[in-house]
Design an enzyme around this catalytic site. Structure first.
Site, PDB file in Angstrom:
ATOM      1  N   TYR A  63      -8.613   7.817  11.316  1.00  0.00           N
ATOM      2  CA  TYR A  63      -7.609   7.476  12.636  1.00  0.00           C
ATOM      3  C   TYR A  63      -8.523   9.672  13.655  1.00  0.00           C
ATOM      4  CZ  TYR A  63      -3.770   5.298  11.279  1.00  0.00           C
ATOM      5  OH  TYR A  63      -3.183   4.427  11.426  1.00  0.00           O
ATOM      6  N   PHE A 114      -5.468   5.549  -0.190  1.00  0.00           N
ATOM      7  CA  PHE A 114      -4.454   4.945  -0.170  1.00  0.00           C
ATOM      8  C   PHE A 114      -4.991   4.232  -1.340  1.00  0.00           C
ATOM      9  CE2 PHE A 114      -5.130   5.590   4.387  1.00  0.00           C
ATOM     10  CZ  PHE A 114      -4.237   4.428   5.206  1.00  0.00           C
ATOM     11  N   ILE A 149      -7.503   0.060  10.657  1.00  0.00           N
ATOM     12  CA  ILE A 149      -8.212   1.548  10.915  1.00  0.00           C
ATOM     13  C   ILE A 149      -9.713   0.919  10.217  1.00  0.00           C
ATOM     14  CG2 ILE A 149      -7.149   3.385  10.602  1.00  0.00           C
ATOM     15  CD1 ILE A 149      -7.522   3.169   7.481  1.00  0.00           C
ATOM     16  N   PHE A 170       2.086   9.834   3.478  1.00  0.00           N
ATOM     17  CA  PHE A 170       2.700   9.736   4.486  1.00  0.00           C
ATOM     18  C   PHE A 170       3.075   8.600   4.752  1.00  0.00           C
ATOM     19  CE2 PHE A 170      -1.989   8.712   5.298  1.00  0.00           C
ATOM     20  CZ  PHE A 170      -1.818   8.064   5.304  1.00  0.00           C
ATOM     21  N   ASP A 171       2.986   7.073   4.163  1.00  0.00           N
ATOM     22  CA  ASP A 171       3.435   5.782   4.892  1.00  0.00           C
ATOM     23  C   ASP A 171       4.073   5.176   3.708  1.00  0.00           C
ATOM     24  OD1 ASP A 171       4.301   3.517   5.960  1.00  0.00           O
ATOM     25  OD2 ASP A 171       2.558   2.995   6.988  1.00  0.00           O
ATOM     26  N   TYR A 231       0.581  -1.121  -0.117  1.00  0.00           N
ATOM     27  CA  TYR A 231       0.163  -0.475  -0.405  1.00  0.00           C
ATOM     28  C   TYR A 231       0.863   1.551   0.003  1.00  0.00           C
ATOM     29  CZ  TYR A 231       1.189   0.830   4.755  1.00  0.00           C
ATOM     30  OH  TYR A 231       2.029   1.133   5.640  1.00  0.00           O
TER      31      TYR A 231
END
Length: 456
Positions: free
Chosen positions: A113, A130, A87, A67-68, A57
């Site tokens: 979040y 995502f 999540i 961010f990731d 992902y």
């Protein structure tokens, strides 16, 4: 679900595309999770609740800032679906995917979040984007030995599970090699399914199920009908089975704390007999379930009268000795030793306890400990010919083991010696070559000097 075929223009924010074109996949239809399929999967099957899924992902904020990414770590991310490990948006979104599929998800804060944000990378009340690729998924390994794999088709209700001894009502459909061999509603006691031609794997899985749960269970031979098979159903020895099981209802058996001593002793007599019947029938796992009940009821029972204490110790001693014999048959030798230790704690000179512990230790190649136990058996009963033979066996096995070790180490040291000799020869050869080169260089220099002086 919407499939994106490159309708977005170069440079366009993909989050904006999902906002405009994505399908709402939430049950509330509140547009909290929107999805676009970027690449269709290679299978029609989607992961089920509880499955372990493997994904790659990339996560971005709605402004496009990453961010990731699992790609950056060069390692897929794994989690159990529907267990709250990720999540909400992921549990919802990944459950709609097929193996090999790539999709885009847009997740509102209440499905991500929320107001708390996450690890300073994700601000409060952030909408997240995502890109997820579903690499693989597999069922839950209930006992971490690949013997029973569960896939949940319908999640159960509440948080209560049947316990051993509970009365359950289930619907079963059993398949083997593509053939349905069993289809029925049945009421039985957990731990005694064999009495109704139900394999032990079903018994063991039921204690992890909830009311109204519907699941598929894949049973290895050990948890199925084993080496005997089941001629009644046309099941060959060591066959792998698949069952679809629906737990319709259950009534839990009394827990230990709900029973008084008198009731525990009465029940111990009943299950001891049941365990013996299973053991004589070669159903050792089922016998273990019965004998373990005695231990759970009586091992921590205190404040007994003298009569109750004697009866309790008698049941516990028999249970530990019988468990040891079952575990010997199941080739679980550490558990044999553990049960024999418990039995010997009640009766330090118990002949069966010493002998069975010796058997297990011999099979574990702990020859000295095994020999010691068989010698203790002879001290208790000098007429025990089997123990005398086992002592000879320990001595012979120990000698064979030591001789084998000597051969292994001798070969090892021989190889080390040969290797050292080669290295020494190589070093000597290198040294000789260096010295030879030095001599030649010296001779050459001498000749040159001689020429210069007219000597040559």
């Amino acid at each position: 679900m919407t499939t994106d075929e490159g309708t977005s223009k170069n440079g366009e924010n993909p989050a904006a595309t999902v906002t405009e074109q994505g399908e709402d996949i939430t049950t509330k239809k509140d547009r909290g999770v929107l999805k676009i399929v970027k690449r269709v999967g290679t299978s029609d099957e989607a992961p089920m609740f509880g499955d372990k899924v493997y994904v790659h992902y990339k996560g971005m904020l709605s402004d496009g800032k990453k961010f990731d990414s699992s790609h950056d770590r060069k390692k897929p991310f794994a989690f159990s679906l529907g267990q709250g490990q990720v999540i909400k948006a992921w549990d919802i979104g990944v459950s709609t995917m097929k193996k090999g599929e790539i999709c885009h998800l847009l997740c509102k804060p209440e499905y991500a979040y929320g107001s708390a944000g996450h690890l300073q990378k994700i601000p409060s009340n952030a909408t997240l984007f995502f890109e997820i690729e579903l690499l693989d998924f597999k069922g839950e390994d209930l006992f971490e030995d690949s013997g029973v794999i569960r896939r949940i088709k319908r999640k159960g209700e509440g948080y209560s599970n049947p316990n051993e001894g509970a009365t359950v009502k289930v619907h079963l459909e059993g398949c083997c090699g593509g053939r349905t061999f069993d289809c029925r509603d049945v009421v039985f006691i957990v731990g005694e399914g064999e009495d109704h031609d139900i394999p032990i794997g079903i018994d063991k899985a039921l204690v992890k199920m909830q009311r109204e749960e519907q699941c598929i269970l894949y049973l290895g031979p050990r948890y199925g009908f084993g080496e005997a098979g089941k001629p009644k159903f046309g099941i060959d020895p060591n066959a792998e089975l698949m069952y679809e099981v629906t737990l319709k209802s259950f009534e839990k058996a009394k827990e230990s704390w709900e029973m008084d001593t008198k009731e525990k002793l009465a029940q111990a007599a009943i299950v001891k007999e049941k365990g013996t019947v299973y053991f004589k029938g070669g159903k050792y796992t089922q016998a273990v379930i019965q004998y373990r009940k005695i231990v759970s009821w009586l091992e921590m029972e205190y404040g007994l009268s003298e009569k109750e204490s004697k009866a309790s110790e008698s049941f516990l001693l028999a249970a530990f000795l019988n468990l040891a014999m079952c575990y010997l048959k199941l080739q679980e030798y550490n558990k044999v030793v553990e049960c024999c230790n418990k039995a010997l704690g009640l009766d330090s000179a118990n002949e069966k306890g010493l002998y069975r512990r010796g058997e297990a230790q011999l099979l574990m190649n702990d020859f000295e400990s095994a020999k010691g136990d068989f010698e203790k058996v002879l001290a208790v009963n000098p007429q025990n010919r089997a123990a005398r033979l086992q002592i000879s066996m320990c001595q012979r096995k120990a000698k064979e083991h030591n001789e084998r070790d000597r051969r292994v180490y001798a070969n090892m040291f021989k190889k080390f010696a040969e290797q050292d000799a080669k290295e020494e020869a190589s070093k000597a050869g290198s040294k000789k070559a260096v010295e030879g080169a030095a001599v030649k260089q010296h001779e050459s220099q001498t000749m040159e000097e001689g020429k210069a002086k007219g000597h040559v």
